[in-house]
Scaffold this motif. Structure first.
Motif, PDB file in Angstrom:
ATOM      1  N   SER A  78      55.980  45.204  43.685  1.00 37.55           N
ATOM      2  CA  SER A  78      55.688  43.817  43.294  1.00 37.55           C
ATOM      3  C   SER A  78      54.978  43.729  41.949  1.00 37.55           C
ATOM      4  O   SER A  78      54.720  42.638  41.460  1.00 37.55           O
ATOM      5  CB  SER A  78      54.863  43.115  44.374  1.00 37.55           C
ATOM      6  OG  SER A  78      53.592  43.705  44.492  1.00 37.55           O
ATOM      7  N   ARG A  79      54.635  44.889  41.364  1.00 41.07           N
ATOM      8  CA  ARG A  79      54.037  44.941  40.021  1.00 41.07           C
ATOM      9  C   ARG A  79      52.728  44.173  39.968  1.00 41.07           C
ATOM     10  O   ARG A  79      52.506  43.338  39.100  1.00 41.07           O
ATOM     11  CB  ARG A  79      55.031  44.425  38.991  1.00 41.07           C
ATOM     12  CG  ARG A  79      56.347  45.193  39.048  1.00 41.07           C
ATOM     13  CD  ARG A  79      57.427  44.586  38.211  1.00 41.07           C
ATOM     14  NE  ARG A  79      58.711  45.148  38.609  1.00 41.07           N
ATOM     15  CZ  ARG A  79      59.864  44.818  38.089  1.00 41.07           C
ATOM     16  NH1 ARG A  79      59.927  43.916  37.142  1.00 41.07           N
ATOM     17  NH2 ARG A  79      60.976  45.369  38.515  1.00 41.07           N
ATOM     18  N   ALA A  80      51.882  44.460  40.948  1.00 43.36           N
ATOM     19  CA  ALA A  80      50.579  43.795  41.043  1.00 43.36           C
ATOM     20  C   ALA A  80      49.489  44.816  41.345  1.00 43.36           C
ATOM     21  O   ALA A  80      49.720  45.782  42.064  1.00 43.36           O
ATOM     22  CB  ALA A  80      50.602  42.731  42.133  1.00 43.36           C
ATOM     23  N   LEU A  81      48.305  44.588  40.779  1.00 38.89           N
ATOM     24  CA  LEU A  81      47.135  45.428  41.033  1.00 38.89           C
ATOM     25  C   LEU A  81      46.067  44.568  41.706  1.00 38.89           C
ATOM     26  O   LEU A  81      45.752  43.475  41.225  1.00 38.89           O
ATOM     27  CB  LEU A  81      46.605  46.018  39.728  1.00 38.89           C
ATOM     28  CG  LEU A  81      45.414  46.971  39.824  1.00 38.89           C
ATOM     29  CD1 LEU A  81      45.495  48.033  38.722  1.00 38.89           C
ATOM     30  CD2 LEU A  81      44.079  46.247  39.749  1.00 38.89           C
ATOM     31  N   HIS A  82      45.524  45.065  42.815  1.00 39.29           N
ATOM     32  CA  HIS A  82      44.476  44.377  43.572  1.00 39.29           C
ATOM     33  C   HIS A  82      43.189  45.185  43.465  1.00 39.29           C
ATOM     34  O   HIS A  82      43.224  46.416  43.511  1.00 39.29           O
ATOM     35  CB  HIS A  82      44.857  44.276  45.058  1.00 39.29           C
ATOM     36  CG  HIS A  82      46.175  43.622  45.301  1.00 39.29           C
ATOM     37  ND1 HIS A  82      46.295  42.317  45.728  1.00 39.29           N
ATOM     38  CD2 HIS A  82      47.448  44.092  45.190  1.00 39.29           C
ATOM     39  CE1 HIS A  82      47.578  42.012  45.862  1.00 39.29           C
ATOM     40  NE2 HIS A  82      48.296  43.076  45.550  1.00 39.29           N
ATOM     41  N   PHE A  83      42.050  44.500  43.355  1.00 41.29           N
ATOM     42  CA  PHE A  83      40.742  45.169  43.332  1.00 41.29           C
ATOM     43  C   PHE A  83      39.804  44.467  44.305  1.00 41.29           C
ATOM     44  O   PHE A  83      39.740  43.232  44.334  1.00 41.29           O
ATOM     45  CB  PHE A  83      40.114  45.148  41.943  1.00 41.29           C
ATOM     46  CG  PHE A  83      38.680  45.599  41.956  1.00 41.29           C
ATOM     47  CD1 PHE A  83      38.358  46.945  41.987  1.00 41.29           C
ATOM     48  CD2 PHE A  83      37.642  44.666  41.980  1.00 41.29           C
ATOM     49  CE1 PHE A  83      37.034  47.371  42.043  1.00 41.29           C
ATOM     50  CE2 PHE A  83      36.313  45.077  42.030  1.00 41.29           C
ATOM     51  CZ  PHE A  83      36.019  46.432  42.063  1.00 41.29           C
ATOM     52  N   TRP A  84      39.072  45.267  45.092  1.00 35.91           N
ATOM     53  CA  TRP A  84      38.012  44.761  45.961  1.00 35.91           C
ATOM     54  C   TRP A  84      36.720  45.492  45.627  1.00 35.91           C
ATOM     55  O   TRP A  84      36.713  46.724  45.506  1.00 35.91           O
ATOM     56  CB  TRP A  84      38.326  45.022  47.441  1.00 35.91           C
ATOM     57  CG  TRP A  84      39.545  44.331  47.956  1.00 35.91           C
ATOM     58  CD1 TRP A  84      39.614  43.088  48.530  1.00 35.91           C
ATOM     59  CD2 TRP A  84      40.886  44.837  47.982  1.00 35.91           C
ATOM     60  NE1 TRP A  84      40.903  42.798  48.905  1.00 35.91           N
ATOM     61  CE2 TRP A  84      41.711  43.855  48.585  1.00 35.91           C
ATOM     62  CE3 TRP A  84      41.478  46.037  47.551  1.00 35.91           C
ATOM     63  CZ2 TRP A  84      43.070  44.028  48.760  1.00 35.91           C
ATOM     64  CZ3 TRP A  84      42.852  46.209  47.723  1.00 35.91           C
ATOM     65  CH2 TRP A  84      43.625  45.216  48.320  1.00 35.91           C
ATOM     66  N   SER A  85      35.628  44.754  45.486  1.00 36.30           N
ATOM     67  CA  SER A  85      34.332  45.393  45.247  1.00 36.30           C
ATOM     68  C   SER A  85      33.779  45.946  46.560  1.00 36.30           C
ATOM     69  O   SER A  85      34.194  45.541  47.654  1.00 36.30           O
ATOM     70  CB  SER A  85      33.340  44.390  44.649  1.00 36.30           C
ATOM     71  OG  SER A  85      33.084  43.337  45.561  1.00 36.30           O
ATOM     72  N   GLU A  86      32.835  46.873  46.434  1.00 32.55           N
ATOM     73  CA  GLU A  86      32.282  47.535  47.613  1.00 32.55           C
ATOM     74  C   GLU A  86      31.672  46.550  48.596  1.00 32.55           C
ATOM     75  O   GLU A  86      31.806  46.705  49.811  1.00 32.55           O
ATOM     76  CB  GLU A  86      31.241  48.574  47.180  1.00 32.55           C
ATOM     77  CG  GLU A  86      30.670  49.388  48.313  1.00 32.55           C
ATOM     78  CD  GLU A  86      29.860  50.586  47.845  1.00 32.55           C
ATOM     79  OE1 GLU A  86      29.461  51.378  48.711  1.00 32.55           O
ATOM     80  OE2 GLU A  86      29.632  50.733  46.633  1.00 32.55           O
ATOM     81  N   ASP A  87      31.002  45.506  48.091  1.00 33.34           N
ATOM     82  CA  ASP A  87      30.354  44.542  48.984  1.00 33.34           C
ATOM     83  C   ASP A  87      31.268  43.363  49.350  1.00 33.34           C
ATOM     84  O   ASP A  87      30.821  42.397  49.967  1.00 33.34           O
ATOM     85  CB  ASP A  87      29.053  44.041  48.358  1.00 33.34           C
ATOM     86  CG  ASP A  87      29.270  43.254  47.069  1.00 33.34           C
ATOM     87  OD1 ASP A  87      30.445  43.066  46.652  1.00 33.34           O
ATOM     88  OD2 ASP A  87      28.273  42.829  46.463  1.00 33.34           O
ATOM     89  N   GLU A  88      32.537  43.435  48.954  1.00 35.87           N
ATOM     90  CA  GLU A  88      33.541  42.410  49.246  1.00 35.87           C
ATOM     91  C   GLU A  88      33.277  41.069  48.558  1.00 35.87           C
ATOM     92  O   GLU A  88      33.912  40.063  48.885  1.00 35.87           O
ATOM     93  CB  GLU A  88      33.717  42.199  50.761  1.00 35.87           C
ATOM     94  CG  GLU A  88      34.178  43.431  51.502  1.00 35.87           C
ATOM     95  CD  GLU A  88      34.522  43.146  52.953  1.00 35.87           C
ATOM     96  OE1 GLU A  88      35.355  42.259  53.214  1.00 35.87           O
ATOM     97  OE2 GLU A  88      33.938  43.809  53.833  1.00 35.87           O
ATOM     98  N   SER A  89      32.360  41.042  47.622  1.00 34.42           N
ATOM     99  CA  SER A  89      32.073  39.782  46.927  1.00 34.42           C
ATOM    100  C   SER A  89      33.084  39.475  45.826  1.00 34.42           C
ATOM    101  O   SER A  89      33.186  38.337  45.370  1.00 34.42           O
ATOM    102  CB  SER A  89      30.657  39.815  46.332  1.00 34.42           C
ATOM    103  OG  SER A  89      30.583  40.792  45.307  1.00 34.42           O
ATOM    104  N   VAL A  90      33.836  40.499  45.369  1.00 35.33           N
ATOM    105  CA  VAL A  90      34.800  40.317  44.277  1.00 35.33           C
ATOM    106  C   VAL A  90      36.175  40.789  44.729  1.00 35.33           C
ATOM    107  O   VAL A  90      36.320  41.904  45.250  1.00 35.33           O
ATOM    108  CB  VAL A  90      34.378  41.107  43.020  1.00 35.33           C
ATOM    109  CG1 VAL A  90      35.425  40.954  41.916  1.00 35.33           C
ATOM    110  CG2 VAL A  90      33.007  40.674  42.530  1.00 35.33           C
ATOM    111  N   TYR A  91      37.160  39.928  44.564  1.00 34.79           N
ATOM    112  CA  TYR A  91      38.565  40.296  44.762  1.00 34.79           C
ATOM    113  C   TYR A  91      39.327  39.828  43.530  1.00 34.79           C
ATOM    114  O   TYR A  91      39.189  38.680  43.106  1.00 34.79           O
ATOM    115  CB  TYR A  91      39.134  39.635  46.015  1.00 34.79           C
ATOM    116  CG  TYR A  91      40.640  39.794  46.132  1.00 34.79           C
ATOM    117  CD1 TYR A  91      41.494  38.722  45.883  1.00 34.79           C
ATOM    118  CD2 TYR A  91      41.198  41.008  46.466  1.00 34.79           C
ATOM    119  CE1 TYR A  91      42.869  38.872  45.983  1.00 34.79           C
ATOM    120  CE2 TYR A  91      42.569  41.161  46.568  1.00 34.79           C
ATOM    121  CZ  TYR A  91      43.405  40.102  46.320  1.00 34.79           C
ATOM    122  OH  TYR A  91      44.760  40.263  46.407  1.00 34.79           O
TER     123      TYR A  91
END
Length: 201
Positions: A78-91
């Motif tokens: 799908s040519r997409a990059l996902h990021f999640w922070s350790e504390d789940e506050s940032v997606y």
């Protein structure tokens, strides 16, 4: 009754309009260059459908057992990059470029081992065999294929990096790396750390 064919201009307008929900600065940079900004594929509706599906928010739990040091998921199809922070506050969800072919594509688990702002670039031996005309070294700057920032992975020669050629994003256009718009890699660079988990699927 004969079906009218879309002119190059109307086809381009349709593609740009359909993807307008993507990052508007990135579209503004790429749309002025003309038809070459759109990947050439047989069925235009398939391109639009895939681009829409790639911008679907995902939950991290099916892919990672924890978010220690944060996590990056790259979906090559799908040519997409996902990021999640350790504390789940940032997606974060970014459009990306992916390898040209399956031969150049690597999938599996790795991690960020080095972060470089203003990276230099050297082609790999395999790249030089395929493209002997390429230079042996490119210093940091506007001609550098790694853009403004690079996240080096534990796999030799593999990186997540920026690009100055905005036409590459959303396309099969790399020799193995994952590319982002420079403004997106700068943001991801600040969010990740050495040790951030990376999974390519």
């Amino acid at each position: 009754m004969t079906r009218s064919r879309m002119t190059p201009f109307s086809r381009r307008a349709f593609v740009v309009g359909s993807g307008a929900f993507l990052a508007s600065p990135a579209l503004a940079q790429g749309s002025a260059t003309g038809a070459e900004t759109t990947e050439m594929e047989d069925n235009l509706s398939q391109v639009v459908r895939r681009n829409i599906s790639s911008f679907r928010a995902l939950d991290w739990k099916p892919y990672f057992t924890n978010l220690r040091n944060g996590a990056v998921l790259v979906d090559v199809d799908s040519r997409a990059l996902h990021f999640w922070s350790e504390d789940e506050s940032v997606y974060k969800l970014y459009p990306s470029s992916v390898p040209l072919t399956e031969d150049l594509t690597r999938r599996g688990r790795t991690r960020v081992v080095r972060k470089v702002e203003g990276p230099s670039w050297r082609p790999t031996p395999a790249m030089k065999r395929r493209n002997p005309e390429w230079p042996d070294y490119v210093p940091p700057g506007p001609d550098n294929p790694l853009g403004t920032h690079a996240l080096y992975l534990s796999w030799t020669y593999y990186r997540i990096h920026g690009t100055h050629d905005t036409r590459k994003i959303g396309r099969r256009s790399s020799n193995g790396c994952i590319g982002l718009y420079n403004e997106h890699i700068q943001e991801l660079f600040a969010l990740t750390k050495v040790g951030t988990q990376v999974l390519l699927i």
